[in-house]
Design a protein around this motif. Structure first.
Motif, PDB file in Angstrom:
ATOM      1  N   GLY B 189     -26.263  16.929 -39.846  1.00 18.71           N
ATOM      2  CA  GLY B 189     -26.696  17.624 -41.215  1.00 18.71           C
ATOM      3  C   GLY B 189     -26.451  18.709 -41.069  1.00 18.71           C
ATOM      4  O   GLY B 189     -25.613  19.141 -41.878  1.00 18.71           O
ATOM      5  N   VAL B 190     -27.248  20.021 -40.554  1.00 18.58           N
ATOM      6  CA  VAL B 190     -26.952  21.275 -40.573  1.00 18.58           C
ATOM      7  C   VAL B 190     -25.414  21.895 -40.250  1.00 18.58           C
ATOM      8  O   VAL B 190     -24.953  22.458 -40.995  1.00 18.58           O
ATOM      9  CB  VAL B 190     -28.062  22.006 -39.659  1.00 18.58           C
ATOM     10  CG1 VAL B 190     -27.739  23.441 -39.605  1.00 18.58           C
ATOM     11  CG2 VAL B 190     -29.185  21.480 -39.985  1.00 18.58           C
ATOM     12  N   LEU B 191     -24.945  21.199 -39.074  1.00 21.51           N
ATOM     13  CA  LEU B 191     -23.346  21.516 -38.883  1.00 21.51           C
ATOM     14  C   LEU B 191     -22.554  21.402 -40.102  1.00 21.51           C
ATOM     15  O   LEU B 191     -21.708  22.172 -40.429  1.00 21.51           O
ATOM     16  CB  LEU B 191     -23.200  21.228 -37.609  1.00 21.51           C
ATOM     17  CG  LEU B 191     -23.314  21.816 -36.389  1.00 21.51           C
ATOM     18  CD1 LEU B 191     -22.741  21.230 -35.160  1.00 21.51           C
ATOM     19  CD2 LEU B 191     -23.161  23.172 -36.352  1.00 21.51           C
ATOM     20  N   HIS B 192     -22.848  20.205 -40.386  1.00 19.92           N
ATOM     21  CA  HIS B 192     -21.742  19.700 -41.845  1.00 19.92           C
ATOM     22  C   HIS B 192     -22.013  20.608 -43.042  1.00 19.92           C
ATOM     23  O   HIS B 192     -20.873  20.983 -43.567  1.00 19.92           O
ATOM     24  CB  HIS B 192     -22.123  18.153 -42.063  1.00 19.92           C
ATOM     25  CG  HIS B 192     -21.152  17.296 -41.407  1.00 19.92           C
ATOM     26  ND1 HIS B 192     -21.520  15.990 -41.066  1.00 19.92           N
ATOM     27  CD2 HIS B 192     -19.921  17.437 -40.606  1.00 19.92           C
ATOM     28  CE1 HIS B 192     -20.583  15.409 -40.203  1.00 19.92           C
ATOM     29  NE2 HIS B 192     -19.624  16.215 -40.206  1.00 19.92           N
ATOM     30  N   ILE B 193     -23.281  20.992 -43.115  1.00 19.46           N
ATOM     31  CA  ILE B 193     -23.468  21.811 -44.458  1.00 19.46           C
ATOM     32  C   ILE B 193     -22.996  23.282 -44.169  1.00 19.46           C
ATOM     33  O   ILE B 193     -22.377  23.808 -45.149  1.00 19.46           O
ATOM     34  CB  ILE B 193     -25.202  21.879 -44.608  1.00 19.46           C
ATOM     35  CG1 ILE B 193     -25.577  20.461 -45.080  1.00 19.46           C
ATOM     36  CG2 ILE B 193     -25.630  22.939 -45.735  1.00 19.46           C
ATOM     37  CD1 ILE B 193     -27.120  20.390 -45.162  1.00 19.46           C
ATOM     38  N   VAL B 194     -23.275  23.741 -43.100  1.00 23.61           N
ATOM     39  CA  VAL B 194     -22.548  25.129 -42.575  1.00 23.61           C
ATOM     40  C   VAL B 194     -20.920  25.233 -42.766  1.00 23.61           C
ATOM     41  O   VAL B 194     -20.403  25.968 -43.564  1.00 23.61           O
ATOM     42  CB  VAL B 194     -22.870  25.523 -41.310  1.00 23.61           C
ATOM     43  CG1 VAL B 194     -22.367  26.843 -40.978  1.00 23.61           C
ATOM     44  CG2 VAL B 194     -24.717  25.725 -41.295  1.00 23.61           C
ATOM     45  N   TYR B 195     -20.480  24.227 -42.358  1.00 20.44           N
ATOM     46  CA  TYR B 195     -18.938  23.971 -42.081  1.00 20.44           C
ATOM     47  C   TYR B 195     -18.636  23.674 -43.617  1.00 20.44           C
ATOM     48  O   TYR B 195     -17.491  24.441 -44.067  1.00 20.44           O
ATOM     49  CB  TYR B 195     -18.451  22.773 -41.298  1.00 20.44           C
ATOM     50  CG  TYR B 195     -17.137  22.420 -41.408  1.00 20.44           C
ATOM     51  CD1 TYR B 195     -15.833  23.379 -40.752  1.00 20.44           C
ATOM     52  CD2 TYR B 195     -16.652  21.422 -42.299  1.00 20.44           C
ATOM     53  CE1 TYR B 195     -15.054  23.011 -40.884  1.00 20.44           C
ATOM     54  CE2 TYR B 195     -15.395  21.257 -42.306  1.00 20.44           C
ATOM     55  CZ  TYR B 195     -14.501  21.941 -41.805  1.00 20.44           C
ATOM     56  OH  TYR B 195     -13.231  21.794 -41.987  1.00 20.44           O
ATOM     57  N   GLY B 196     -19.021  22.813 -44.218  1.00 21.50           N
ATOM     58  CA  GLY B 196     -18.626  22.605 -45.550  1.00 21.50           C
ATOM     59  C   GLY B 196     -18.791  23.936 -46.520  1.00 21.50           C
ATOM     60  O   GLY B 196     -17.807  24.180 -47.425  1.00 21.50           O
ATOM     61  N   THR B 197     -19.772  24.553 -46.407  1.00 23.89           N
ATOM     62  CA  THR B 197     -19.972  25.809 -47.179  1.00 23.89           C
ATOM     63  C   THR B 197     -18.918  26.936 -46.906  1.00 23.89           C
ATOM     64  O   THR B 197     -18.547  27.458 -47.810  1.00 23.89           O
ATOM     65  CB  THR B 197     -21.433  26.417 -47.044  1.00 23.89           C
ATOM     66  OG1 THR B 197     -22.375  25.270 -46.998  1.00 23.89           O
ATOM     67  CG2 THR B 197     -21.802  27.497 -48.033  1.00 23.89           C
ATOM     68  N   LEU B 198     -18.595  26.952 -45.712  1.00 21.27           N
ATOM     69  CA  LEU B 198     -17.953  27.947 -45.293  1.00 21.27           C
ATOM     70  C   LEU B 198     -16.198  27.604 -45.721  1.00 21.27           C
ATOM     71  O   LEU B 198     -15.447  28.415 -46.311  1.00 21.27           O
ATOM     72  CB  LEU B 198     -17.560  27.940 -43.707  1.00 21.27           C
ATOM     73  CG  LEU B 198     -18.770  28.751 -42.837  1.00 21.27           C
ATOM     74  CD1 LEU B 198     -18.536  28.708 -41.529  1.00 21.27           C
ATOM     75  CD2 LEU B 198     -18.660  30.221 -43.297  1.00 21.27           C
ATOM     76  N   MET B 199     -15.939  26.320 -45.776  1.00 19.95           N
ATOM     77  CA  MET B 199     -14.637  25.765 -46.186  1.00 19.95           C
ATOM     78  C   MET B 199     -14.586  26.055 -47.514  1.00 19.95           C
ATOM     79  O   MET B 199     -13.477  26.190 -48.094  1.00 19.95           O
ATOM     80  CB  MET B 199     -14.467  24.238 -45.989  1.00 19.95           C
ATOM     81  CG  MET B 199     -14.324  24.062 -44.238  1.00 19.95           C
ATOM     82  SD  MET B 199     -12.882  25.263 -43.685  1.00 19.95           S
ATOM     83  CE  MET B 199     -13.836  26.410 -42.934  1.00 19.95           C
ATOM     84  N   TYR B 200     -15.643  25.600 -48.169  1.00 16.44           N
ATOM     85  CA  TYR B 200     -15.765  25.528 -49.812  1.00 16.44           C
ATOM     86  C   TYR B 200     -15.379  27.234 -50.121  1.00 16.44           C
ATOM     87  O   TYR B 200     -14.489  27.380 -51.380  1.00 16.44           O
ATOM     88  CB  TYR B 200     -16.845  25.201 -50.448  1.00 16.44           C
ATOM     89  CG  TYR B 200     -16.875  25.362 -51.811  1.00 16.44           C
ATOM     90  CD1 TYR B 200     -16.236  24.524 -52.621  1.00 16.44           C
ATOM     91  CD2 TYR B 200     -17.643  26.127 -52.687  1.00 16.44           C
ATOM     92  CE1 TYR B 200     -16.209  24.331 -53.946  1.00 16.44           C
ATOM     93  CE2 TYR B 200     -17.728  26.167 -54.119  1.00 16.44           C
ATOM     94  CZ  TYR B 200     -16.760  25.266 -54.570  1.00 16.44           C
ATOM     95  OH  TYR B 200     -16.791  25.217 -55.955  1.00 16.44           O
ATOM     96  N   PHE B 201     -16.047  28.113 -49.603  1.00 17.63           N
ATOM     97  CA  PHE B 201     -15.748  29.484 -50.071  1.00 17.63           C
ATOM     98  C   PHE B 201     -14.461  30.055 -49.627  1.00 17.63           C
ATOM     99  O   PHE B 201     -13.807  30.883 -49.988  1.00 17.63           O
ATOM    100  CB  PHE B 201     -16.699  30.406 -49.620  1.00 17.63           C
ATOM    101  CG  PHE B 201     -18.178  30.232 -50.631  1.00 17.63           C
ATOM    102  CD1 PHE B 201     -17.982  30.778 -51.729  1.00 17.63           C
ATOM    103  CD2 PHE B 201     -19.235  29.577 -49.962  1.00 17.63           C
ATOM    104  CE1 PHE B 201     -19.066  30.495 -52.560  1.00 17.63           C
ATOM    105  CE2 PHE B 201     -20.297  29.263 -50.889  1.00 17.63           C
ATOM    106  CZ  PHE B 201     -20.302  29.853 -51.939  1.00 17.63           C
ATOM    107  N   LYS B 202     -13.936  29.539 -48.485  1.00 19.75           N
ATOM    108  CA  LYS B 202     -12.590  29.862 -48.021  1.00 19.75           C
ATOM    109  C   LYS B 202     -11.288  29.475 -48.634  1.00 19.75           C
ATOM    110  O   LYS B 202     -10.377  30.301 -48.900  1.00 19.75           O
ATOM    111  CB  LYS B 202     -12.457  29.461 -46.273  1.00 19.75           C
ATOM    112  CG  LYS B 202     -11.284  29.913 -45.670  1.00 19.75           C
ATOM    113  CD  LYS B 202     -11.514  29.793 -44.246  1.00 19.75           C
ATOM    114  CE  LYS B 202     -10.240  30.374 -43.556  1.00 19.75           C
ATOM    115  NZ  LYS B 202      -9.931  30.145 -42.046  1.00 19.75           N
TER     116      LYS B 202
END
Lengths: 101, 205
Positions: B189-202
């Motif tokens: 849950g949490v790790l995917h959300i953090v990773y996804g958010t980072l990738m989205y903005f990057k």
């Protein structure tokens, strides 16, 4: 400057040939159609450039039949990889140090 | 100077072709976020169901067969939802990059992802067979992490770090048996959300 330009390979002057080499150095056997789509070129154009690269033994060609359809795949040769690397280095030098040489 | 400009363009075109032809760069960060959210929802659902059964601990050894089936069912629903949303966002992103969603590149990516993942799945079945329920969650996290690292050669390299985090979390959770659901919620849950958010903005903003 002169000796840098000497390292630029005349064979790679065309955009298509450079593109073919770029794709082949990071992939094992690549199909003709894949190359065509990646580079956005016509059959005839690509074929003639591939023939030129093959003639200079920079790439290897494998022709097979899948069912009744012919399938041609290409791989970069050792000499081709080396030539491409030298060409890239020369390009880089040209851009980095116009004051040198 | 013009000559130099032309050569620069050549170089950037070479770089882009090398990237596009060898890595699947269209994996969308949004699919990571939705996968994380659905994992959290699934974990919450499972937690409520388990608590209704008056069990303090998450994976007690005498978990009966019905509960087990229900947990597996929740997991499958979460997985399906995450995969469908992932495919949706990634297809959209692939169109933007001019990449195909199904070609040799994605096949290679999936095969390399599946090797550790299937191994891990089978290993978990063995754990269930021996009724070692407490190690199922740690095992899924560790094998998932290895799968991500294995697949990272064929997609955005950043996914490697997500893999390392999953492995660490998996190993830690192996020390704290009984908190499987909590670690699952953190890892998937949490790790995917953090990773996804980072990738989205990057990459996608």
């Amino acid at each position: 400057m002169k000796h840098i330009i000497a390292h630029l390979n005349k064979l790679f002057e065309s955009r298509v040939r450079l593109g073919v080499m770029s794709v082949l150095v990071v992939n094992d056997w690549v199909e003709f159609n894949t190359l065509k789509e990646m580079l956005n070129v016509t059959d005839g154009n690509l074929a003639s450039h591939l023939a030129a690269l093959e003639k200079h033994q920079l790439i290897r060609v494998k022709k097979q039949f899948v069912g009744k359809k012919p399938k041609t795949t290409y791989q970069v040769s050792k000499a081709g990889r080396q030539a491409f690397e030298e060409h890239l280095n020369a390009l880089e030098q040209l851009i980095k140090g116009p004051g040198k040489g | 100077m013009d000559q130099q400009q032309a050569q620069l363009e050549h170089l950037s075109e070479i770089r882009s072709l090398m990237e596009r032809s060898s890595r699947f760069i269209s994996l969308s960060g949004l699919s990571g976020i939705t996968a994380g959210l659905s994992a959290l929802a699934g974990a919450g659902w499972a937690y409520i169901r388990l608590n209704n059964l008056d069990r303090g601990q998450y994976d007690v050894l005498d978990l009966n067969l019905n509960t087990l089936t229900e947990m597996v069912l929740i997991a499958i629903i979460v997985l399906l939802f995450a995969i469908i949303m992932g495919i949706f966002f990634t297809t959209r992103n692939a169109k933007k990059h001019g990449q195909k969603i199904w070609d040799n590149l994605t096949k290679r990516l999936l095969i390399n992802l599946m090797i550790p993942l299937v191994t891990g799945g089978l290993f978990c079945l063995v754990l269930l067979y021996h009724a070692i329920l407490g190690l199922v969650a740690p095992a899924t996290l560790v094998f998932y992490g290895i799968a991500l690292i294995n697949a990272s050669k064929y997609t955005l390299n950043d996914i490697r770090y997500l893999g390392f985090c999953e492995i660490c979390l998996g190993l830690i959770s192996a020390l704290f048996m009984g908190y499987g659901l909590l670690f699952w919620a953190l890892g998937f849950g949490v790790l995917h959300i953090v990773y996804g958010t980072l990738m989205y903005f990057k990459y996608e903003r």
